[in-house]
Design a protein around this motif. Structure first.
Motif, PDB file in Angstrom:
ATOM      1  N   LEU A 142       0.831  -1.205   0.000  1.00 44.40           N
ATOM      2  CA  LEU A 142       0.000   0.000   0.000  1.00 44.40           C
ATOM      3  C   LEU A 142       0.870   1.261   0.000  1.00 44.40           C
ATOM      4  N   LYS A 143       1.949   1.213   0.776  1.00 44.77           N
ATOM      5  CA  LYS A 143       2.873   2.341   0.843  1.00 44.77           C
ATOM      6  C   LYS A 143       3.490   2.589  -0.535  1.00 44.77           C
ATOM      7  N   GLU A 144       3.917   1.501  -1.175  1.00 45.99           N
ATOM      8  CA  GLU A 144       4.530   1.611  -2.503  1.00 45.99           C
ATOM      9  C   GLU A 144       3.518   2.148  -3.518  1.00 45.99           C
ATOM     10  N   LEU A 145       2.307   1.631  -3.435  1.00 47.62           N
ATOM     11  CA  LEU A 145       1.248   2.060  -4.339  1.00 47.62           C
ATOM     12  C   LEU A 145       1.002   3.562  -4.204  1.00 47.62           C
ATOM     13  N   ARG A 146       0.931   4.024  -2.961  1.00 45.34           N
ATOM     14  CA  ARG A 146       0.655   5.445  -2.735  1.00 45.34           C
ATOM     15  C   ARG A 146       1.823   6.341  -3.150  1.00 45.34           C
ATOM     16  N   GLU A 147       3.015   5.771  -3.177  1.00 40.45           N
ATOM     17  CA  GLU A 147       4.187   6.537  -3.620  1.00 40.45           C
ATOM     18  C   GLU A 147       4.210   6.682  -5.140  1.00 40.45           C
ATOM     19  N   HIS A 148       3.802   5.624  -5.853  1.00 40.74           N
ATOM     20  CA  HIS A 148       3.934   5.593  -7.317  1.00 40.74           C
ATOM     21  C   HIS A 148       2.666   5.938  -8.096  1.00 40.74           C
ATOM     22  N   ALA A 149       1.502   5.638  -7.522  1.00 35.84           N
ATOM     23  CA  ALA A 149       0.261   5.811  -8.278  1.00 35.84           C
ATOM     24  C   ALA A 149      -0.330   7.206  -8.091  1.00 35.84           C
ATOM     25  N   ASP A 150      -1.309   7.510  -8.920  1.00 35.16           N
ATOM     26  CA  ASP A 150      -2.028   8.772  -8.806  1.00 35.16           C
ATOM     27  C   ASP A 150      -2.753   8.821  -7.462  1.00 35.16           C
ATOM     28  N   SER A 151      -2.812  10.000  -6.857  1.00 36.69           N
ATOM     29  CA  SER A 151      -3.418  10.111  -5.526  1.00 36.69           C
ATOM     30  C   SER A 151      -4.921   9.810  -5.532  1.00 36.69           C
ATOM     31  N   ASN A 152      -5.549   9.898  -6.705  1.00 35.37           N
ATOM     32  CA  ASN A 152      -6.992   9.634  -6.800  1.00 35.37           C
ATOM     33  C   ASN A 152      -7.330   8.173  -7.076  1.00 35.37           C
ATOM     34  N   ILE A 153      -6.334   7.315  -7.133  1.00 36.17           N
ATOM     35  CA  ILE A 153      -6.575   5.910  -7.491  1.00 36.17           C
ATOM     36  C   ILE A 153      -7.538   5.247  -6.491  1.00 36.17           C
ATOM     37  N   VAL A 154      -8.417   4.395  -7.015  1.00 36.53           N
ATOM     38  CA  VAL A 154      -9.366   3.662  -6.167  1.00 36.53           C
ATOM     39  C   VAL A 154      -8.699   2.341  -5.784  1.00 36.53           C
ATOM     40  N   ILE A 155      -8.659   2.039  -4.483  1.00 41.36           N
ATOM     41  CA  ILE A 155      -7.960   0.827  -4.020  1.00 41.36           C
ATOM     42  C   ILE A 155      -8.920  -0.143  -3.336  1.00 41.36           C
ATOM     43  N   MET A 156      -8.793  -1.409  -3.714  1.00 42.76           N
ATOM     44  CA  MET A 156      -9.596  -2.460  -3.086  1.00 42.76           C
ATOM     45  C   MET A 156      -8.672  -3.535  -2.505  1.00 42.76           C
ATOM     46  N   LEU A 157      -8.999  -3.996  -1.303  1.00 36.60           N
ATOM     47  CA  LEU A 157      -8.237  -5.077  -0.668  1.00 36.60           C
ATOM     48  C   LEU A 157      -9.014  -6.380  -0.884  1.00 36.60           C
ATOM     49  N   ILE A 158      -8.311  -7.403  -1.375  1.00 35.72           N
ATOM     50  CA  ILE A 158      -8.947  -8.709  -1.590  1.00 35.72           C
ATOM     51  C   ILE A 158      -8.219  -9.794  -0.809  1.00 35.72           C
ATOM     52  N   GLY A 159      -8.998 -10.560  -0.031  1.00 34.30           N
ATOM     53  CA  GLY A 159      -8.474 -11.752   0.635  1.00 34.30           C
ATOM     54  C   GLY A 159      -8.866 -12.936  -0.238  1.00 34.30           C
ATOM     55  N   ASN A 160      -7.914 -13.546  -0.911  1.00 35.51           N
ATOM     56  CA  ASN A 160      -8.215 -14.628  -1.854  1.00 35.51           C
ATOM     57  C   ASN A 160      -8.002 -16.015  -1.226  1.00 35.51           C
ATOM     58  N   LYS A 161      -8.525 -17.024  -1.887  1.00 35.77           N
ATOM     59  CA  LYS A 161      -8.419 -18.446  -1.499  1.00 35.77           C
ATOM     60  C   LYS A 161      -9.339 -18.820  -0.330  1.00 35.77           C
ATOM     61  N   THR A 162     -10.544 -18.254  -0.302  1.00 31.96           N
ATOM     62  CA  THR A 162     -11.488 -18.590   0.770  1.00 31.96           C
ATOM     63  C   THR A 162     -11.980 -20.033   0.674  1.00 31.96           C
ATOM     64  N   ASP A 163     -11.719 -20.696  -0.466  1.00 26.53           N
ATOM     65  CA  ASP A 163     -12.119 -22.106  -0.599  1.00 26.53           C
ATOM     66  C   ASP A 163     -11.323 -23.000   0.351  1.00 26.53           C
ATOM     67  N   LEU A 164     -10.125 -22.535   0.751  1.00 22.42           N
ATOM     68  CA  LEU A 164      -9.282 -23.323   1.666  1.00 22.42           C
ATOM     69  C   LEU A 164      -9.660 -22.996   3.124  1.00 22.42           C
ATOM     70  N   LYS A 165     -10.932 -23.241   3.450  1.00 26.52           N
ATOM     71  CA  LYS A 165     -11.478 -22.855   4.762  1.00 26.52           C
ATOM     72  C   LYS A 165     -10.683 -23.439   5.933  1.00 26.52           C
ATOM     73  N   HIS A 166     -10.295 -24.705   5.808  1.00 27.76           N
ATOM     74  CA  HIS A 166      -9.585 -25.385   6.895  1.00 27.76           C
ATOM     75  C   HIS A 166      -8.170 -24.824   7.126  1.00 27.76           C
ATOM     76  N   LEU A 167      -7.672 -24.055   6.146  1.00 28.62           N
ATOM     77  CA  LEU A 167      -6.318 -23.506   6.270  1.00 28.62           C
ATOM     78  C   LEU A 167      -6.318 -22.016   6.601  1.00 28.62           C
ATOM     79  N   ARG A 168      -7.508 -21.427   6.759  1.00 30.25           N
ATOM     80  CA  ARG A 168      -7.593 -19.989   6.982  1.00 30.25           C
ATOM     81  C   ARG A 168      -6.725 -19.547   8.167  1.00 30.25           C
ATOM     82  N   ALA A 169      -5.944 -18.495   7.937  1.00 26.35           N
ATOM     83  CA  ALA A 169      -5.057 -17.998   8.990  1.00 26.35           C
ATOM     84  C   ALA A 169      -5.192 -16.486   9.191  1.00 26.35           C
TER      85      ALA A 169
END
Length: 216
Positions: A107-134
């Motif tokens: 996020l820090k790198e993104l804010r340093e390099h990208a336009d200040s108006n950029i829209v940012i979304m956080l994604i937690g992927n691999k929810t199918d691996l329920k038994h391994l969730r950490a």
């Protein structure tokens, strides 16, 4: 024939995928753009991108989604990679706490390099691996709220929330662009530019591509 249809769009939005290697960025890209998933997918070397045209709030949006290698040795590409991006999707793996801990660095790198108006979304992927969730959903949710990001959990493997995630970020980008377009008093905004990537830092680019191609 399909190629012709694909070329008719109102806006072209560049969205970048960032995050550690192995979190599933390439599979999110292939699931969204081609509805494919590859269990054998290898680490991305350098940069690749794919496009998909879809409807967002009654407009035809062509999403140009860029995927980069998450490994350190490819970090030199950053500023060129972020140039012109209107949206960024920051991905971590719900089964690997380290990938979530590294989100703040990305996020820090993104804010340093990208336009200040950029829209940012956080994604937690691999929810199918329920038994391994950490990584708890609540932890990611509170981090996203603190940083002002939208947040969703996905499974590229099971195609859960992938469509919703991209629709959400493209919708946010479109609303931001529309607001900017309305508030702009720049006379050049009335001219039509063919297939131009919109740059959020330059309001003169915030215009429809072709009035005749609008599906509304």
């Amino acid at each position: 024939m399909t190629r012709r249809v694909d070329e008719e769009y109102d806006y072209l939005f560049k969205v970048v995928l960032i995050g550690d290697s192995g979190v599933g960025k390439s599979n999110l890209l292939s699931r969204f753009t081609r509805n494919e998933f590859c269990l054998e997918s290898k680490s991305t070397i350098g940069v690749e991108f794919a496009t998909r045209t879809l409807q967002v709030e009654g407009k035809t949006i062509k999403a140009q989604v860029w995927d980069t290698a998450g490994q350190e040795r490819y970090r030199a590409i950053t500023s060129a990679y972020y140039r012109g991006a209107l949206g960024a999707i920051l991905v971590y793996d719900t089964t690997k706490p380290t990938t979530f801990e590294n989100v703040s660095r990305w996020l820090k790198e993104l804010r340093e390099h990208a336009d200040s108006n950029i829209v940012i979304m956080l994604i937690g992927n691999k929810t199918d691996l329920k038994h391994l969730r950490a990584v708890a959903t609540e932890d990611a949710q509170s981090f996203a709220e603190k940083e002002g990001l939208s947040f969703i959990e996905t499974s590229a493997l099971e195609a859960i929330n992938v469509e919703k995630a991209f629709q959400t970020i493209l919708g946010e980008v479109y609303r931001k662009i529309s607001k900017k377009s309305i508030s702009s008093k720049d006379s050049t905004a009335t001219s039509i530019k063919e297939g131009k990537t919109i740059d959020v830092s330059d309001t003169s680019d915030v215009i429809p591509r072709k009035a005749c191609c609008s599906s509304s």
